[in-house]
Design a protein around this motif. Structure first.
Motif, PDB file in Angstrom:
ATOM      1  N   SER A  35       0.820  -1.210   0.000  1.00 22.89           N
ATOM      2  CA  SER A  35       0.000   0.000   0.000  1.00 22.89           C
ATOM      3  C   SER A  35       0.852   1.257   0.000  1.00 22.89           C
ATOM      4  O   SER A  35       0.490   2.262  -0.614  1.00 22.89           O
ATOM      5  N   CYS A  54      -1.472   8.298  -1.836  1.00 26.15           N
ATOM      6  CA  CYS A  54      -2.635   8.606  -1.005  1.00 26.15           C
ATOM      7  C   CYS A  54      -3.712   7.528  -1.119  1.00 26.15           C
ATOM      8  O   CYS A  54      -4.388   7.223  -0.140  1.00 26.15           O
ATOM      9  N   LYS A  58      -5.098   5.706   2.178  1.00 31.79           N
ATOM     10  CA  LYS A  58      -6.539   5.657   2.460  1.00 31.79           C
ATOM     11  C   LYS A  58      -7.041   4.219   2.525  1.00 31.79           C
ATOM     12  O   LYS A  58      -7.849   3.873   3.390  1.00 31.79           O
ATOM     13  N   GLY A  59      -6.551   3.373   1.627  1.00 31.76           N
ATOM     14  CA  GLY A  59      -6.948   1.970   1.645  1.00 31.76           C
ATOM     15  C   GLY A  59      -6.488   1.260   2.902  1.00 31.76           C
ATOM     16  O   GLY A  59      -7.233   0.482   3.497  1.00 31.76           O
ATOM     17  N   ASN A  61      -5.843   2.717   5.776  1.00 31.49           N
ATOM     18  CA  ASN A  61      -6.620   3.264   6.882  1.00 31.49           C
ATOM     19  C   ASN A  61      -7.999   2.608   6.947  1.00 31.49           C
ATOM     20  O   ASN A  61      -8.501   2.302   8.029  1.00 31.49           O
ATOM     21  N   SER A  62      -8.606   2.368   5.814  1.00 33.59           N
ATOM     22  CA  SER A  62      -9.921   1.719   5.774  1.00 33.59           C
ATOM     23  C   SER A  62      -9.840   0.265   6.239  1.00 33.59           C
ATOM     24  O   SER A  62     -10.771  -0.244   6.861  1.00 33.59           O
ATOM     25  N   ALA A  63      -8.736  -0.400   5.920  1.00 34.13           N
ATOM     26  CA  ALA A  63      -8.581  -1.809   6.287  1.00 34.13           C
ATOM     27  C   ALA A  63      -8.294  -1.986   7.776  1.00 34.13           C
ATOM     28  O   ALA A  63      -8.674  -2.995   8.371  1.00 34.13           O
ATOM     29  N   LYS A  65      -9.364  -1.323  10.899  1.00 26.05           N
ATOM     30  CA  LYS A  65     -10.496  -0.852  11.703  1.00 26.05           C
ATOM     31  C   LYS A  65     -10.361  -1.183  13.186  1.00 26.05           C
ATOM     32  O   LYS A  65     -10.648  -0.366  14.034  1.00 26.05           O
ATOM     33  N   ASP A  69      -5.736  -4.451  14.328  1.00 23.45           N
ATOM     34  CA  ASP A  69      -5.275  -4.063  12.995  1.00 23.45           C
ATOM     35  C   ASP A  69      -4.384  -2.831  13.064  1.00 23.45           C
ATOM     36  O   ASP A  69      -3.358  -2.746  12.388  1.00 23.45           O
ATOM     37  N   LYS A  70      -4.774  -1.854  13.865  1.00 26.28           N
ATOM     38  CA  LYS A  70      -4.000  -0.621  13.991  1.00 26.28           C
ATOM     39  C   LYS A  70      -2.635  -0.898  14.602  1.00 26.28           C
ATOM     40  O   LYS A  70      -1.628  -0.320  14.178  1.00 26.28           O
ATOM     41  N   VAL A 101      -6.107  11.863   5.852  1.00 25.43           N
ATOM     42  CA  VAL A 101      -6.406  10.735   6.743  1.00 25.43           C
ATOM     43  C   VAL A 101      -5.897  11.064   8.136  1.00 25.43           C
ATOM     44  O   VAL A 101      -4.828  11.642   8.297  1.00 25.43           O
TER      45      VAL A 101
END
Length: 117
Positions: A35, A54, A58-59, A61-63, A65, A69-70, A101
């Protein structure tokens, strides 16, 4: 025969115990790396942030959740930061904002990923 079935059942249970905590994670270090690969030139040299960079931010960040994951994404970012020479700290920490983001931690080799909520 019953002994063999019992051993197989024990192995299956052991595998579920070992792998179940990781089954929830939607983010892997491979995903983080792929990514953010389009961001590498920017992170080293500055300039304009590529649209593909970007899109990856963004992808990702969306994944990412869940808290797990973070934390995984944070650890992967730290490892990449340390493994790839020439990344400029101010560019790395400012990248999410440049892409619109917000993430709950600073991208830095000094971030304590265990404190992410």
């Amino acid at each position: 025969m019953a002994g063999m079935l019992m051993k197989m059942a024990c192995v299956m249970v052991a595998c579920m115990v070992v792998f179940a905590p990781h089954a929830e994670a939607a983010v892997s270090c491979g995903q983080v790396a792929s990514s953010l690969l389009p961001c590498l030139t920017y992170l080293r040299n500055g300039g304009a942030v590529p649209d593909s960079c970007c899109a990856g931010v963004k992808g990702l960040n969306s994944a990412a959740k869940s808290t797990a994951d973070k934390k995984i994404a944070c650890g992967c970012l730290k490892n990449a930061y340390n493994a790839l020479p020439g990344i400029q700290a101010p560019l790395a920490s400012g990248l999410p904002g440049k892409c619109g983001v917000s993430i709950p931690y600073k991208i830095s080799p000094n971030t304590d990923c265990n404190k992410i909520q």
